[in-house]
Design a protein around this motif. Structure first.
Motif: not given
Length: 114
Positions: A64-91
């Protein structure tokens, strides 16, 4: 420029977490504390109390994370910063360094199977 800096910081933290054992304990401790203070309420032990299939386990992240396999940490950073659906943004709640540390922590724990 900002993306470049995040990628550079990601690489530095990953190298520290991977190759420098004395620093590993301190980095992990700080990252674990950030995770426990901000993420564990919903993601205890790498799970997800709101949407059970969207865990922080490697298999789920790669689905469910775009680009997880090609750039895993960057994909997680993006998710943490911006959130999605029920997950809030933490930026606006966490600093760039804290986001980087917690993303590296999540990646490391996912690779280890939580």
């Amino acid at each position: 420029m900002r993306v470049f800096l995040l990628i550079l910081l990601s690489a530095i933290v990953l190298l520290k977490l991977t190759f420098i054992q004395p620093a590993l304990a301190a980095q992990t401790s700080n990252a674990a504390q950030i995770f426990n203070n901000n993420c564990a309420a919903c993601h205890i032990g790498g799970g997800n109390i709101l949407i059970s299939q969207k865990t922080l386990k490697k298999e789920a992240l790669s689905q469910y994370l775009e680009n997880y396999n090609s750039d895993s940490i960057q994909a997680i950073i993006y998710q943490v910063q911006n959130g999605k659906n029920a997950m809030p943004a933490f930026k606006s709640k966490l600093s760039t360094q804290e986001i980087l540390e917690v993303a590296s922590y999540v990646f490391q724990k996912a690779e280890q199977g939580w």
